[in-house]
Design a protein around this motif. Structure first.
Motif, mmCIF file in Angstrom:
data_model
loop_
_atom_site.group_PDB
_atom_site.id
_atom_site.type_symbol
_atom_site.label_atom_id
_atom_site.label_comp_id
_atom_site.label_asym_id
_atom_site.label_seq_id
_atom_site.Cartn_x
_atom_site.Cartn_y
_atom_site.Cartn_z
ATOM 1 N N GLU A 178 -8.639 25.748 -11.005
ATOM 2 C CA GLU A 178 -8.355 23.890 -11.339
ATOM 3 C C GLU A 178 -8.880 23.692 -12.607
ATOM 4 O OE1 GLU A 178 -10.006 19.983 -8.907
ATOM 5 O OE2 GLU A 178 -10.899 21.984 -8.420
ATOM 6 N N ASN A 179 -9.751 24.212 -13.308
ATOM 7 C CA ASN A 179 -9.985 23.831 -14.445
ATOM 8 C C ASN A 179 -9.629 24.494 -15.848
ATOM 9 O OD1 ASN A 179 -12.122 21.686 -14.042
ATOM 10 N ND2 ASN A 179 -12.978 23.404 -12.667
ATOM 11 N N THR A 180 -8.879 25.487 -15.740
ATOM 12 C CA THR A 180 -8.396 26.562 -16.692
ATOM 13 C C THR A 180 -7.029 25.938 -17.185
ATOM 14 O OG1 THR A 180 -9.597 28.125 -16.101
ATOM 15 C CG2 THR A 180 -7.871 28.636 -17.841
ATOM 16 N N LYS A 181 -6.882 25.943 -18.607
ATOM 17 C CA LYS A 181 -5.562 25.491 -19.258
ATOM 18 C C LYS A 181 -4.516 26.429 -19.673
ATOM 19 C CE LYS A 181 -7.932 21.556 -21.107
ATOM 20 N NZ LYS A 181 -8.345 20.766 -22.267
ATOM 21 N N ASP A 182 -5.188 27.610 -19.643
ATOM 22 C CA ASP A 182 -4.279 28.954 -20.193
ATOM 23 C C ASP A 182 -3.514 29.338 -18.863
ATOM 24 O OD1 ASP A 182 -3.285 31.487 -20.374
ATOM 25 O OD2 ASP A 182 -4.719 31.642 -22.111
ATOM 26 N N GLU A 183 -2.059 29.226 -18.953
ATOM 27 C CA GLU A 183 -1.264 29.515 -17.656
ATOM 28 C C GLU A 183 -1.198 30.766 -17.371
ATOM 29 O OE1 GLU A 183 0.502 27.693 -15.525
ATOM 30 O OE2 GLU A 183 -0.665 25.804 -16.472
ATOM 31 N N GLN A 184 -1.331 31.914 -18.251
ATOM 32 C CA GLN A 184 -1.428 33.376 -17.988
ATOM 33 C C GLN A 184 -2.826 33.640 -17.162
ATOM 34 O OE1 GLN A 184 -0.864 35.224 -21.619
ATOM 35 N NE2 GLN A 184 1.460 35.001 -21.534
ATOM 36 N N LEU A 185 -3.858 33.086 -17.547
ATOM 37 C CA LEU A 185 -5.052 33.285 -16.902
ATOM 38 C C LEU A 185 -5.108 32.762 -15.476
ATOM 39 C CD1 LEU A 185 -7.557 32.810 -19.975
ATOM 40 C CD2 LEU A 185 -6.804 34.992 -18.967
ATOM 41 N N VAL A 186 -4.498 31.580 -15.352
ATOM 42 C CA VAL A 186 -4.303 30.843 -14.053
ATOM 43 C C VAL A 186 -3.668 31.786 -13.274
ATOM 44 C CG1 VAL A 186 -3.500 29.048 -12.949
ATOM 45 C CG2 VAL A 186 -4.888 28.341 -14.866
ATOM 46 N N THR A 187 -2.491 32.242 -13.665
ATOM 47 C CA THR A 187 -1.531 33.225 -12.753
ATOM 48 C C THR A 187 -2.527 34.531 -12.443
ATOM 49 O OG1 THR A 187 0.371 32.459 -13.937
ATOM 50 C CG2 THR A 187 0.516 34.531 -12.819
ATOM 51 N N LEU A 188 -3.315 34.963 -13.354
ATOM 52 C CA LEU A 188 -3.972 36.301 -12.845
ATOM 53 C C LEU A 188 -4.999 35.746 -12.031
ATOM 54 C CD1 LEU A 188 -4.465 39.130 -13.696
ATOM 55 C CD2 LEU A 188 -6.057 38.338 -15.616
ATOM 56 N N ALA A 189 -5.819 34.711 -12.159
ATOM 57 C CA ALA A 189 -6.740 34.271 -11.068
ATOM 58 C C ALA A 189 -6.140 33.884 -9.887
ATOM 59 C CB ALA A 189 -7.313 32.944 -11.443
ATOM 60 N N ARG A 190 -4.745 33.314 -9.835
ATOM 61 C CA ARG A 190 -4.332 33.229 -8.453
ATOM 62 C C ARG A 190 -3.877 34.651 -7.796
ATOM 63 N NH1 ARG A 190 -0.678 28.382 -10.535
ATOM 64 N NH2 ARG A 190 -1.913 26.676 -9.803
ATOM 65 N N ASN A 191 -3.565 35.564 -8.492
ATOM 66 C CA ASN A 191 -3.180 36.839 -7.977
ATOM 67 C C ASN A 191 -4.442 37.662 -7.319
ATOM 68 O OD1 ASN A 191 -0.718 36.632 -8.668
ATOM 69 N ND2 ASN A 191 -0.697 37.860 -10.401
ATOM 70 N N MET A 192 -5.785 37.350 -8.070
ATOM 71 C CA MET A 192 -6.992 37.768 -7.497
ATOM 72 C C MET A 192 -7.486 37.061 -6.110
ATOM 73 S SD MET A 192 -9.390 37.939 -10.940
ATOM 74 C CE MET A 192 -8.518 38.869 -12.426
ATOM 75 N N LEU A 193 -6.972 35.632 -6.218
ATOM 76 C CA LEU A 193 -7.333 34.747 -5.180
ATOM 77 C C LEU A 193 -6.557 35.206 -3.974
ATOM 78 C CD1 LEU A 193 -9.047 32.335 -3.928
ATOM 79 C CD2 LEU A 193 -7.201 31.060 -4.772
ATOM 80 N N GLN A 194 -5.163 35.813 -3.944
ATOM 81 C CA GLN A 194 -4.300 35.780 -2.800
ATOM 82 C C GLN A 194 -5.204 36.830 -1.614
ATOM 83 O OE1 GLN A 194 -0.466 36.692 -4.022
ATOM 84 N NE2 GLN A 194 0.186 37.482 -2.085
#
Length: 873
Positions: free
Chosen positions: A694-710
């Motif tokens: 929710e708070n991070t601006k870097d799209e690549q890091l957000v994508t990586l975090a979403r993959n971890m969350l799945q």
């Protein structure tokens, strides 16, 4: 027979003298005479005619410091191309037909002047250098060197310019005409370097050698302007008076006398009255009817120096309405209004709109326009967010009211706008001061409140509004005009309708600014979705305005006000951690209670980068901090993958405390979450991932975090996530379909690559190890290729390994796919390098930064080449 023999003998002597091969006294005399007066003289006259036309066509802007040299207008040069071509032809004939003449070098110099005027700088440079190196005429060599110096200054070749200046300073026997040109060129050199003292010194020396009275007047005027800007009013006054000698153009004498009043010493109230009377007399002088805006503008600047800001503003507003011959003056007037509103009142909105008005009168490529544009960037953002807040607040407030209340509010707003327009029309007719500027009306003798309708602005405004209420917004036409319009429409296809008079057009333009009831009501949100959209925009604008006010406009109190409104109105905002941090900075700067935000960050966002920063206010920052934090991240990463989670966590924490806000901060935070996934509960791990996304601006890091969350999601949550992914796939498919429709090309199905032609691209040359071994000179050949074909593109060349057997060379940057495609075509057709086969060239490609990151992961070059060839080839 004797007469015939004599004539034949004379003819034989004349023919023999025509030869350019024999170097006899007779031949030299003949060629000197004919080359001088037949070729050189005519060419020189034509060049001087063009130079004079450049001077005549140039409109001097006396409100700015005049340039040392009048700029060469390309349009004027183009209009005189035939004349310059004729001069070039004559100079060439003087060289080719009269090779033994002493005017050959002079003709080469004329060719250099023609090339300089036509902006053929390389040819001009060669001609001047040739004359300097071959001519035996010292004066001509000095002329060529001075012309060469001016060319070096134009091209920004400071080293060559300095060498030429040093050389000329040691030369003896420079004649007066060349000394004048040399000192003028030196003044130009200092002008380009923005050294006012150098310009003044050089022009003072030039005055000793100038023999043209009009040019002497111009130099005196420039010196006066320069001294005035340096605060040397007494000297400026003296030089303004000197510039009146030599029969200068009327406009220059007008500005000289006008500016002399600005720098005259005023010691008593009678002096002030004298100057004000002088401005009044200038205003009423019929010779100045096209300069009235200048007179009022200069009067405004004079009153500003006396400290009367309200009168200054009144005069500036009047100057904007006065007639004038130079549109740039209006630009300066609005620029001055912007400056006063910014410095005196901190009115950012008014400043922005005045600068917008200034730009409508100044050409886009003008240095002043470029300066205004750069100043306007922050103001544009400020006004955008401020106006969006005001509009959305009003719409949300209206959405909470009943339909009857909404309509009543809209009607009240329309009525208030009508009253405002009537009030403004009335104010425009009320003289604000008892001076000549406000009393001289277009129609003398008419007073405010005149009984004649078309003299009474308030009555006209009221009449237009009443007409609009009863009959709607329709053009005002007499019966005969309507009959004429009907007749023309029915009897003459395409014939123009009779024009409406200027009064009707003015009233219609007034009414066009009035909103209608329907327009107001349709803007009021009537669904949860539209209300939610307005709130999202409000949340963003409060936050962006807070940042802008703190960092760009240095207004910490206003920043605090907007950020506190954000937190109070939107307590669940994802921007809250950064808002707390900005509030901490603002309160600290203003001596407020900044500790409350330290406490809130530690309590609500203990693992935020902003929390680390407020807890460690003396931590290092800048490039050194970024380098050191990169080292800390690398050590923590290695510890994590070796299974030493305790050490990894310790390294992350110490790095964040020492260097809390760097480009590596978000990577360190994500690595810390990964460590918590190994050492803490599943719920804690999931909560931290969600907060990070929710708070991070870097799209690549957000994508990586979403993959971890799945893997942590339930089936229902996974289904929702997959639906979201499906929507994105559909969006990509739609994008590919759009590409197909616009270009006729088919994008491969299921490709991981995206079409983003506006993104920065890089060019890639892939080789095998054997091919790399053969292409030993590749880097050097690429540099030569870029110097020859892409000199101004600042391309960089590097190499890396995509895989063990895949070395690649990268050329960058290209601003978009179009520029990369241009490079690709030139590379394929023209690039040569020893040992590099054509097959290797054909495997080269260009790729967007985003797609290169995908390619670097997959290492599947053939897959990308399929995408590349489908899209671009």
């Amino acid at each position: 027979m004797r007469k015939i023999s004599g004539l034949l003998a004379a003819l034989l002597i004349f023919v023999a003298a025509c030869s350019s091969e024999k170097n006899t006294f007779t031949n030299r005399a003949f060629h000197n005479l004919t080359s001088h007066f037949n070729a050189y003289y005519l060419a020189d006259v034509k060049i001087k005619e063009v130079e004079n036309e450049v001077r005549v066509n140039y409109k001097e802007d006396y409100t700015q410091v005049l340039p040392v040299f009048i700029p060469i207008d390309s349009a004027t040069i183009q209009q005189n191309k035939e004349k310059l071509d004729s001069a070039r032809d004559l100079s060439s004939k003087a060289i080719e037909w009269h090779r033994i003449s002493k005017w050959v070098d002079d003709s080469y110099f004329l060719l250099g002047k023609i090339d300089y005027i036509q902006a053929h700088q390389d040819d001009a440079q060669n001609a001047f250098k040739y004359v300097n190196s071959t001519s035996k005429d010292k004066d001509l060599r000095h002329q060529a060197l001075i012309s060469l110096l001016r060319l070096y200054i134009d091209r920004g070749e400071n080293e060559n310019a300095n060498f030429t200046i040093d050389y000329l300073s040691k030369e003896s026997g420079i004649n007066d005409e060349n000394r004048y040109e040399l000192y003028r060129t030196l003044a130009y050199y200092y002008e380009v370097r923005m050294d006012p003292n150098g310009v003044i010194g050089a022009l003072d020396l030039a005055l000793e050698y100038v023999d043209n009275p009009k040019e002497k007047s111009r130099i005196n005027f420039i010196l006066a302007q320069r001294y005035q800007r340096e605060g040397l009013d007494a000297l400026a006054y003296d030089y303004y008076n000197r510039s009146l000698d030599g029969n200068p153009p009327y406009e220059r004498s007008f500005f000289a006398t006008l500016y002399a009043q600005q720098v005259a010493e005023l010691n008593a109230s009678k002096d002030l009255r004298r100057v004000r009377n002088y401005y009044d007399n200038l205003y009423t002088d019929s010779k100045n009817k096209d300069l009235k805006d200048v007179v009022v503008y200069e009067r405004a600047l004079f009153e500003e120096k006396q400290g009367d800001i309200p009168l200054t503003l009144d005069l500036l507003h009047q100057a904007a309405k006065e007639p004038g011959s130079n549109p740039r003056i209006k630009g300066y007037i609005y620029q001055k209004l912007a400056e006063i509103n910014l410095e005196e009142f901190k009115d950012y909105r008014a400043t922005k709109y005045y600068l917008d008005s200034a730009l409508t009168f100044i050409k886009k490529d003008d240095p002043i326009a470029l300066e205004i544009q750069s100043r306007k960037v922050t103001l544009d953002q400020f006004v955008f967010h401020q106006e969006r807040i005001e509009l959305n607040d009003s719409l949300i407030f209206l959405a909470s009211k009943s339909p009857e209340e909404q309509e009543a509010f809209a009607l009240a707003f329309i009525k208030s706008e009508e009253e405002r327009l009537i009030r403004e029309a009335s104010n425009q007719e009320q003289p604000k001061n008892s001076n000549i500027f406000n009393n001289l009306l277009a129609f003398s003798g008419r007073e405010t409140g005149s009984s004649f309708y078309f003299d009474n602005g308030a009555a006209m405004q009221q009449g237009a509004i009443e007409f609009n209420r009863n009959w709607g917004n329709r053009p005002l036409q007499d019966n005969w005009r309507r009959r004429s319009a009907i007749f023309q429409t029915s009897g003459q296809t395409g014939a123009p309708v009779a024009s409406i008079d200027s009064t009707s057009q003015q009233e219609n333009s007034i009414l066009a600014s009035l909103p209608t009831l329907e327009n107001i009501l349709t803007k009021i949100p009537n669904s949860p979705e539209s209300l939610n959209q307005l709130n999202q925009e409000l949340e963003e604008s409060y936050f962006e305005l807070g940042k802008l006010l703190y960092f760009e406009l240095n207004e910490p109190l206003m920043s605090i006000d907007n950020l506190e409104t954000l937190i109070r109105t939107y307590p669940n905002s994802s921007k809250k951690p950064e808002a707390y941090y900005l509030l901490y900075l603002g309160q600290k700067d203003t001596g407020g209670n900044f500790q409350q935000y330290v406490s809130r960050l530690n309590r609500e966002f203990p693992e935020s980068q902003y929390t680390y920063s407020v807890n460690n206010p003396d931590a290092a920052s800048g490039n050194l901090a970024a380098v050191e934090s990169s080292k800390g991240y690398e050590q923590a990463y290695n510890a994590y993958y070796s299974g030493n989670y305790s050490l990894a966590s310790q390294l992350i924490r110490s790095t964040l405390e020492q260097y809390p806000l760097t480009r590596n901060t978000e990577k360190l935070l994500l690595l810390d979450i990964m460590v918590s996934g190994k050492t803490e509960s599943r719920e804690r791990y999931r909560g931290r991932l969600e907060a990070y996304i929710e708070n991070t601006k870097d799209e690549q890091l957000v994508t990586l975090a979403r993959n971890m969350l799945q893997p942590l999601l339930s089936e229902e949550e996974l289904a929702a996530l997959n639906a979201d992914k499906l929507a994105k796939v559909d969006s990509s498919a739609m994008q590919a379909e759009n590409v197909k429709e616009s270009t006729g090309r088919q994008i491969p199905e299921n490709t991981p690559y995206k079409v983003n032609e506006a993104q920065t691209h890089i060019f890639v040359i892939g080789l095998t190890p054997d091919e790399l071994e053969k292409a030993k000179n590749l880097l050097g050949d690429l540099e030569n290729f870029h110097s020859a074909n892409f000199k101004n593109s600042r391309l960089r060349t590097g190499n890396m390994n995509m895989g063990a057997q895949q070395p690649i060379f990268i050329i960058s940057p290209f601003t978009n796919s179009e520029s990369a495609l241009d490079y690709y075509k030139k590379f394929i057709s023209d690039f040569k390098s020893e040992g590099m086969q054509d097959e290797v060239k054909k495997k080269s490609f260009f790729i967007s930064i985003e797609n290169f990151q995908i390619l670097n992961k997959t290492k599947n070059v053939e897959e990308y080449l399929t995408f590349f060839r489908s899209l671009y080839l």
